[in-house]
Design a protein around this motif. Structure first.
Motif, PDB file in Angstrom:
ATOM      1  N   ALA A   1      90.148  44.264 125.257  1.00  0.00           N
ATOM      2  CA  ALA A   1      90.749  42.964 124.954  1.00  0.00           C
ATOM      3  C   ALA A   1      92.012  43.143 124.120  1.00  0.00           C
ATOM      4  O   ALA A   1      93.017  42.445 124.336  1.00  0.00           O
ATOM      5  CB  ALA A   1      89.741  42.082 124.217  1.00  0.00           C
ATOM      6  N   LEU A   2      91.981  44.071 123.165  1.00  0.00           N
ATOM      7  CA  LEU A   2      93.158  44.304 122.319  1.00  0.00           C
ATOM      8  C   LEU A   2      94.329  44.817 123.140  1.00  0.00           C
ATOM      9  O   LEU A   2      95.495  44.488 122.850  1.00  0.00           O
ATOM     10  CB  LEU A   2      92.818  45.313 121.215  1.00  0.00           C
ATOM     11  CG  LEU A   2      91.783  44.856 120.178  1.00  0.00           C
ATOM     12  CD1 LEU A   2      91.454  45.986 119.210  1.00  0.00           C
ATOM     13  CD2 LEU A   2      92.287  43.629 119.412  1.00  0.00           C
ATOM     14  N   GLU A   3      94.032  45.599 124.160  1.00  0.00           N
ATOM     15  CA  GLU A   3      95.103  46.147 124.988  1.00  0.00           C
ATOM     16  C   GLU A   3      95.604  45.144 126.036  1.00  0.00           C
ATOM     17  O   GLU A   3      96.745  45.232 126.482  1.00  0.00           O
ATOM     18  CB  GLU A   3      94.600  47.411 125.699  1.00  0.00           C
ATOM     19  CG  GLU A   3      94.282  48.554 124.748  1.00  0.00           C
ATOM     20  CD  GLU A   3      93.544  49.694 125.443  1.00  0.00           C
ATOM     21  OE1 GLU A   3      93.260  49.536 126.672  1.00  0.00           O
ATOM     22  OE2 GLU A   3      93.256  50.708 124.798  1.00  0.00           O
ATOM     23  N   THR A   4      94.765  44.197 126.392  1.00  0.00           N
ATOM     24  CA  THR A   4      95.084  43.276 127.489  1.00  0.00           C
ATOM     25  C   THR A   4      95.757  41.995 127.010  1.00  0.00           C
ATOM     26  O   THR A   4      96.689  41.485 127.654  1.00  0.00           O
ATOM     27  CB  THR A   4      93.799  42.909 128.261  1.00  0.00           C
ATOM     28  OG1 THR A   4      93.192  44.098 128.757  1.00  0.00           O
ATOM     29  CG2 THR A   4      94.105  41.968 129.413  1.00  0.00           C
ATOM     30  N   LEU A   5      95.307  41.454 125.881  1.00  0.00           N
ATOM     31  CA  LEU A   5      95.776  40.149 125.420  1.00  0.00           C
ATOM     32  C   LEU A   5      97.093  40.254 124.657  1.00  0.00           C
ATOM     33  O   LEU A   5      97.333  41.219 123.927  1.00  0.00           O
ATOM     34  CB  LEU A   5      94.723  39.509 124.519  1.00  0.00           C
ATOM     35  CG  LEU A   5      93.371  39.184 125.161  1.00  0.00           C
ATOM     36  CD1 LEU A   5      92.381  38.744 124.093  1.00  0.00           C
ATOM     37  CD2 LEU A   5      93.530  38.110 126.230  1.00  0.00           C
ATOM     38  N   SER A   6      97.909  39.220 124.821  1.00  0.00           N
ATOM     39  CA  SER A   6      99.113  39.119 123.999  1.00  0.00           C
ATOM     40  C   SER A   6      98.719  38.664 122.603  1.00  0.00           C
ATOM     41  O   SER A   6      97.566  38.304 122.348  1.00  0.00           O
ATOM     42  CB  SER A   6     100.091  38.115 124.625  1.00  0.00           C
ATOM     43  OG  SER A   6      99.548  36.793 124.555  1.00  0.00           O
ATOM     44  N   ALA A   7      99.677  38.646 121.680  1.00  0.00           N
ATOM     45  CA  ALA A   7      99.382  38.252 120.302  1.00  0.00           C
ATOM     46  C   ALA A   7      98.869  36.816 120.242  1.00  0.00           C
ATOM     47  O   ALA A   7      97.892  36.527 119.536  1.00  0.00           O
ATOM     48  CB  ALA A   7     100.635  38.412 119.443  1.00  0.00           C
ATOM     49  N   ASP A   8      99.516  35.904 120.963  1.00  0.00           N
ATOM     50  CA  ASP A   8      99.087  34.508 120.954  1.00  0.00           C
ATOM     51  C   ASP A   8      97.717  34.340 121.605  1.00  0.00           C
ATOM     52  O   ASP A   8      96.892  33.547 121.139  1.00  0.00           O
ATOM     53  CB  ASP A   8     100.113  33.632 121.690  1.00  0.00           C
ATOM     54  CG  ASP A   8     101.416  33.485 120.913  1.00  0.00           C
ATOM     55  OD1 ASP A   8     101.405  33.771 119.688  1.00  0.00           O
ATOM     56  OD2 ASP A   8     102.425  33.106 121.517  1.00  0.00           O
ATOM     57  N   GLU A   9      97.477  35.081 122.685  1.00  0.00           N
ATOM     58  CA  GLU A   9      96.180  34.992 123.353  1.00  0.00           C
ATOM     59  C   GLU A   9      95.063  35.532 122.468  1.00  0.00           C
ATOM     60  O   GLU A   9      93.970  34.953 122.399  1.00  0.00           O
ATOM     61  CB  GLU A   9      96.231  35.758 124.677  1.00  0.00           C
ATOM     62  CG  GLU A   9      97.111  35.091 125.735  1.00  0.00           C
ATOM     63  CD  GLU A   9      97.273  35.953 126.967  1.00  0.00           C
ATOM     64  OE1 GLU A   9      97.622  35.409 128.036  1.00  0.00           O
ATOM     65  OE2 GLU A   9      97.066  37.185 126.874  1.00  0.00           O
ATOM     66  N   LEU A  10      95.325  36.638 121.784  1.00  0.00           N
ATOM     67  CA  LEU A  10      94.323  37.203 120.868  1.00  0.00           C
ATOM     68  C   LEU A  10      94.014  36.223 119.747  1.00  0.00           C
ATOM     69  O   LEU A  10      92.854  36.049 119.359  1.00  0.00           O
ATOM     70  CB  LEU A  10      94.831  38.524 120.295  1.00  0.00           C
ATOM     71  CG  LEU A  10      93.910  39.226 119.297  1.00  0.00           C
ATOM     72  CD1 LEU A  10      92.565  39.564 119.935  1.00  0.00           C
ATOM     73  CD2 LEU A  10      94.576  40.498 118.747  1.00  0.00           C
ATOM     74  N   GLU A  11      95.050  35.583 119.236  1.00  0.00           N
ATOM     75  CA  GLU A  11      94.861  34.575 118.193  1.00  0.00           C
ATOM     76  C   GLU A  11      93.940  33.453 118.678  1.00  0.00           C
ATOM     77  O   GLU A  11      93.016  33.022 117.976  1.00  0.00           O
ATOM     78  CB  GLU A  11      96.232  33.990 117.815  1.00  0.00           C
ATOM     79  CG  GLU A  11      96.182  33.028 116.655  1.00  0.00           C
ATOM     80  CD  GLU A  11      96.668  33.657 115.364  1.00  0.00           C
ATOM     81  OE1 GLU A  11      96.933  32.906 114.419  1.00  0.00           O
ATOM     82  OE2 GLU A  11      96.760  34.885 115.311  1.00  0.00           O
ATOM     83  N   ALA A  12      94.169  32.994 119.881  1.00  0.00           N
ATOM     84  CA  ALA A  12      93.364  31.899 120.428  1.00  0.00           C
ATOM     85  C   ALA A  12      91.923  32.334 120.669  1.00  0.00           C
ATOM     86  O   ALA A  12      90.983  31.572 120.428  1.00  0.00           O
ATOM     87  CB  ALA A  12      93.998  31.399 121.733  1.00  0.00           C
ATOM     88  N   VAL A  13      91.722  33.557 121.121  1.00  0.00           N
ATOM     89  CA  VAL A  13      90.377  34.068 121.381  1.00  0.00           C
ATOM     90  C   VAL A  13      89.589  34.195 120.080  1.00  0.00           C
ATOM     91  O   VAL A  13      88.395  33.855 120.027  1.00  0.00           O
ATOM     92  CB  VAL A  13      90.467  35.427 122.103  1.00  0.00           C
ATOM     93  CG1 VAL A  13      89.130  36.165 122.036  1.00  0.00           C
ATOM     94  CG2 VAL A  13      90.871  35.228 123.561  1.00  0.00           C
ATOM     95  N   LEU A  14      90.228  34.662 119.027  1.00  0.00           N
ATOM     96  CA  LEU A  14      89.552  34.761 117.728  1.00  0.00           C
ATOM     97  C   LEU A  14      89.183  33.376 117.206  1.00  0.00           C
ATOM     98  O   LEU A  14      88.113  33.189 116.606  1.00  0.00           O
ATOM     99  CB  LEU A  14      90.450  35.494 116.724  1.00  0.00           C
ATOM    100  CG  LEU A  14      90.706  36.973 117.032  1.00  0.00           C
ATOM    101  CD1 LEU A  14      91.699  37.560 116.028  1.00  0.00           C
ATOM    102  CD2 LEU A  14      89.403  37.766 117.014  1.00  0.00           C
ATOM    103  N   ALA A  15      90.046  32.405 117.433  1.00  0.00           N
ATOM    104  CA  ALA A  15      89.732  31.030 117.035  1.00  0.00           C
ATOM    105  C   ALA A  15      88.513  30.520 117.804  1.00  0.00           C
ATOM    106  O   ALA A  15      87.656  29.822 117.247  1.00  0.00           O
ATOM    107  CB  ALA A  15      90.936  30.127 117.287  1.00  0.00           C
TER     108      ALA A  15
END
Length: 375
Positions: A143-157
């Motif tokens: 997931a860390l390698e696949t998601l962009s910064a904004d997408e990772l932020e949204a997933v953590l939320a």
């Protein structure tokens, strides 16, 4: 999340717990009955047992034991799930800022900050596991390698939203309770192996008389374990299905509100859905990591001890694509057996369709834009 949606989710969670208690009660009752029947057959029960135990007392004892089993299982299942995916806590050295982001969302959601761990696996997913007092957000390296910064932020939320919605603990218990059927399936396989072994050596006529009784006894236990395992699996599927869709939709909405960008979460779901294994085995999706994940990807390899292993009962069913298809009437039977075999390997869906989740988030994004324009 609106008040109506919140209460709807909570009622579903209560219903899930009720189903789980009933499942555990049923399993313990069957086990107790089987042990008592065996003890009676062997003459191990004393004369005091003939009077019998009052039904209310026996029933209350089994229900209490079932509740204790779920409590212990919830505590144990939390650790077991983390260990099964080899999740390593994020402490020093956090290049992606996972802990800081999760801390910020937890503060905004008004929940205690969970721990953060990383699982070294290619499957791109995240999930939250909780035992009622402790919680951990797990993120895979995929997931860390696949998601962009904004997408990772949204997933953590989204993951923190599960804690805010108070569904993580119930979902963890519901996901890990599958280990009961997992253990039963493992015993079914062992019994099946013993039966095949006895049948093999029983092919010698002189030995058949010696193994006939063991074969009958093992076959009886085999059928009991097989029926019980599939009953537990089916009822657990109902418990998971009772709240799974509602909890994911609720976490999508609450997570989008936390991050302030529904489109980012929609983009993350689309990315994760497209980056996962193309032919994920349905049996693997009953693993706790898949049931709890933002998308249903199971982490880790298949092992002989897993529920994910093909059921031994299905091995006795001829394949629908076998050579028996040459005769029409045999082909009909073959297709029937093939359907039975597939039914024996059925596993429940644990998530709503990603397409519907994305559409809901995009509608939410359009509503926000219209609100801003008209405001």
């Amino acid at each position: 999340m609106s008040g109506r949606s919140r209460w709807s989710l909570r009622l579903r969670l209560v219903g899930t717990l009720t189903i789980l208690v009933l499942v555990a009660t049923g399993v313990l009752a069957v086990v107790a009955w089987a042990l008592f029947a065996v003890a009676s057959a062997l003459g191990l029960t004393g004369s005091s047992a003939e009077a019998g135990t009052p039904l209310p007392l026996a029933g209350g004892t089994v229900v209490l034991a079932a509740c204790l089993l779920l409590l212990v299982h919830g505590r144990y299942g939390y650790r077991r799930t983390l260990e099964s995916v080899d999740a390593r806590p994020v402490e020093d050295g956090d290049p992606h800022g996972l802990r800081e982001r999760v801390r910020r969302f937890a503060l905004a959601a008004g929940v205690e900050e969970p721990s953060v761990a990383v699982a070294d696996t290619d499957e791109p997913t995240t999930f939250t596991v909780s035992n009622g007092t402790d919680a951990t957000v797990v993120v895979t390296t995929g997931a860390l390698e696949t998601l962009s910064a904004d997408e990772l932020e949204a997933v953590l939320a989204h993951e923190v939203a599960h804690l805010a919605n108070r569904d993580a603990t119930v979902a963890t218990v519901a996901a890990t309770i599958g280990s009961i059927s997992e253990g039963l399936f493992a015993r079914e396989r062992r019994l099946g192996e013993w039966i095949r072994f006895l049948l093999t050596i029983g092919s010698v006529t002189i030995v058949l008389a010696l193994v006939a009784i063991p074969i009958v006894v093992l076959s009886a236990f085999y059928l009991l374990v097989s029926v019980l395992a599939r009953t537990v699996l089916a009822i657990n599927a109902i418990s998971v299905g009772f709240h799974a869709r509602a909890r994911e939709y609720a976490a999508d909405r609450a997570g989008a509100e936390l991050v302030g960008d529904p489109a980012a979460l929609a983009s993350a779901l689309q990315t994760l859905d497209g980056a996962g294994p193309p032919n994920e085995d349905a049996r693997r999706r009953s693993h706790a990591s898949a049931t709890l994940g933002i998308v249903p990807y199971a982490l880790g390899e298949r092992t002989d001890a897993d529920l994910l292993e093909e059921s031994s009962l299905s091995r006795w069913i001829p394949d629908a694509d076998s050579e028996l298809d040459r005769a029409e009437f045999v082909a009909v039977l073959s297709r029937l057996f093939g359907r039975i075999g597939r039914a024996l390997e059925w596993r429940p869906a644990t998530h709503p369709p990603v397409e519907k989740r994305i559409e809901r988030l995009r509608n939410m994004s359009r509503e926000r834009v219209r609100t801003v324009e008209t405001g």
